[in-house]
Design a protein around this motif. Structure first.
Motif, PDB file in Angstrom:
ATOM      1  N   GLN A 198     117.340  54.581  -1.186  1.00 38.39           N
ATOM      2  CA  GLN A 198     118.627  54.601  -0.508  1.00 38.39           C
ATOM      3  C   GLN A 198     118.515  55.193   0.892  1.00 38.39           C
ATOM      4  O   GLN A 198     119.131  54.700   1.843  1.00 38.39           O
ATOM      5  CB  GLN A 198     119.646  55.391  -1.324  1.00 38.39           C
ATOM      6  N   ALA A 225     117.013  52.691   3.135  1.00 37.32           N
ATOM      7  CA  ALA A 225     117.993  51.660   3.480  1.00 37.32           C
ATOM      8  C   ALA A 225     118.956  52.157   4.551  1.00 37.32           C
ATOM      9  O   ALA A 225     119.322  51.399   5.462  1.00 37.32           O
ATOM     10  CB  ALA A 225     118.762  51.229   2.239  1.00 37.32           C
ATOM     11  N   SER A 232     117.185  52.068   7.861  1.00 38.43           N
ATOM     12  CA  SER A 232     117.095  50.691   8.338  1.00 38.43           C
ATOM     13  C   SER A 232     118.422  50.220   8.923  1.00 38.43           C
ATOM     14  O   SER A 232     118.447  49.523   9.938  1.00 38.43           O
ATOM     15  CB  SER A 232     116.680  49.760   7.200  1.00 38.43           C
ATOM     16  N   LYS A 233     119.526  50.606   8.299  1.00 39.30           N
ATOM     17  CA  LYS A 233     120.844  50.230   8.824  1.00 39.30           C
ATOM     18  C   LYS A 233     121.091  50.860  10.187  1.00 39.30           C
ATOM     19  O   LYS A 233     121.691  50.237  11.067  1.00 39.30           O
ATOM     20  CB  LYS A 233     121.945  50.638   7.850  1.00 39.30           C
TER      21      LYS A 233
END
Length: 108
Positions: free
Chosen positions: A62, A65, A68-69
């Motif tokens: 998580q 992620a 990356s966002k």
């Protein structure tokens, strides 16, 4: 892409300021590569702690992620380089190499 729309008229105006549009494109490409390398190294630095633990924990997955966002929201390096050019933050010089005369080379 809507953050930095490309206006052909402004591009032509910059072309006349710098000399040749081809030289400007080469400078933009080189600057975009530098920006991309900076973004990549920053991403690797932030994600380094979580890359090895992806299979083991959902928390690491998580967090990776989310990182990356964060990087997905950054504009493309080419648009950043173009913005720098239009704001006169990008300065470049094309070196003038002396012309190669074939008569000079044949005497040696």
């Amino acid at each position: 892409m809507s953050k930095y729309p490309v206006n052909p008229i402004l591009l032509r105006m910059k072309e006349t300021e710098k000399g040749s549009i081809y030289q400007s494109i080469v400078a933009l490409g080189m600057r975009a590569r530098q920006i991309n390398d900076q973004i990549k190294s920053e991403y690797n630095l932030r994600a380094h702690d979580y890359i090895g633990n992806i299979e083991e924990s959902d928390e690491a997955r998580q967090e990776l992620a989310e990182i990356s966002k964060d990087f997905d929201d950054i504009p493309k390096p080419t648009f950043i380089a173009m913005k720098e050019l239009f704001e006169n933050k990008l300065h470049f010089e094309i070196p003038n190499y002396p012309a190669n005369n074939s008569s000079e080379n044949s005497e040696e």
